[in-house]
Design an enzyme around this catalytic site. Structure first.
Site, PDB file in Angstrom:
ATOM      1  N   GLY A  11      16.955  44.400  15.251  1.00 14.94           N
ATOM      2  CA  GLY A  11      16.705  43.251  16.107  1.00 14.94           C
ATOM      3  C   GLY A  11      15.265  43.150  16.588  1.00 14.94           C
ATOM      4  N   CYS A  12      14.478  44.195  16.423  1.00 14.24           N
ATOM      5  CA  CYS A  12      13.065  44.171  16.819  1.00 14.24           C
ATOM      6  C   CYS A  12      12.333  43.184  15.905  1.00 14.24           C
ATOM      7  CB  CYS A  12      12.466  45.563  16.685  1.00 14.24           C
ATOM      8  SG  CYS A  12      10.674  45.630  16.887  1.00 14.24           S
ATOM      9  N   LYS A  13      11.658  42.215  16.496  1.00  9.89           N
ATOM     10  CA  LYS A  13      10.973  41.189  15.701  1.00  9.89           C
ATOM     11  C   LYS A  13       9.929  41.786  14.769  1.00  9.89           C
ATOM     12  CE  LYS A  13      11.650  37.256  18.725  1.00  9.89           C
ATOM     13  NZ  LYS A  13      11.019  36.180  19.493  1.00  9.89           N
ATOM     14  N   HIS A 155      14.299  42.017  20.422  1.00  9.42           N
ATOM     15  CA  HIS A 155      13.253  42.316  19.434  1.00  9.42           C
ATOM     16  C   HIS A 155      13.234  43.756  19.057  1.00  9.42           C
ATOM     17  CE1 HIS A 155      11.332  42.968  23.315  1.00  9.42           C
ATOM     18  NE2 HIS A 155      10.597  43.844  22.718  1.00  9.42           N
TER      19      HIS A 155
END
Length: 155
Positions: A11-13, A155
């Site tokens: 989920g980390c951009k 993110h």
């Protein structure tokens, strides 16, 4: 093309952008959640090489931002113990290709090491744009205030 073992926070951009660059360059990714991986002190330590201890840390981690953890005042053994207890402290991503291990995603270093040129012309524009961005650290900068520890940070 290389087989890249990639330890990330899903989920980390920036981790997502980093994976796009790697796959566009034809690399095969094997991904792991840095928060749930069963770290041993030796395995984790192997990613940091001769870097200063403060460079091992994710500067956006809540306990660093709060001042609870001060990377400049910690020895290597304590740093590793803290990171195993709280994996959000670990600078991301951790990358392994063969026996070589690295921390962070410096585009120039990664490009020189395994290559980031896209194998498909349809990916050139996206790759070029991503390579111009700062893909190190938190995509939201260090001043955002949402809860990483409870998984609310997207993110």
């Amino acid at each position: 093309m290389a087989k890249v073992v990639f330890y990330e926070k899903p989920g980390c951009k920036n981790n997502t952008k980093q994976k796009v660059l790697l796959t566009a360059a034809g690399h095969e990714l094997e991904t792991y959640d840095i928060r749930t991986y069963a770290w041993t002190p030796d395995a984790l330590r192997s990613f940091f090489g001769n870097r200063p201890i403060s460079d091992w840390f994710n500067k956006a981690a809540p306990s660093i931002k709060s001042g609870e953890v001060v990377p400049d005042k910690i020895d290597a053994d304590t740093a590793i113990k803290l990171m195993i207890q709280d994996p959000l402290l670990i600078r991301r991503p951790l990358i392994q290709v063969g026996e070589r291990r690295e921390v962070g995603f410096d585009v120039d270093s990664i490009n020189a090491w395994i290559g980031l040129e896209p194998v498909d012309d349809s990916q050139r524009a996206v790759s070029a744009e991503l390579m111009r961005q700062d893909l190190q650290g938190c995509a939201h900068g260090h001043e955002h205030n949402h809860n990483h520890a409870e998984g609310k940070c997207k993110h």
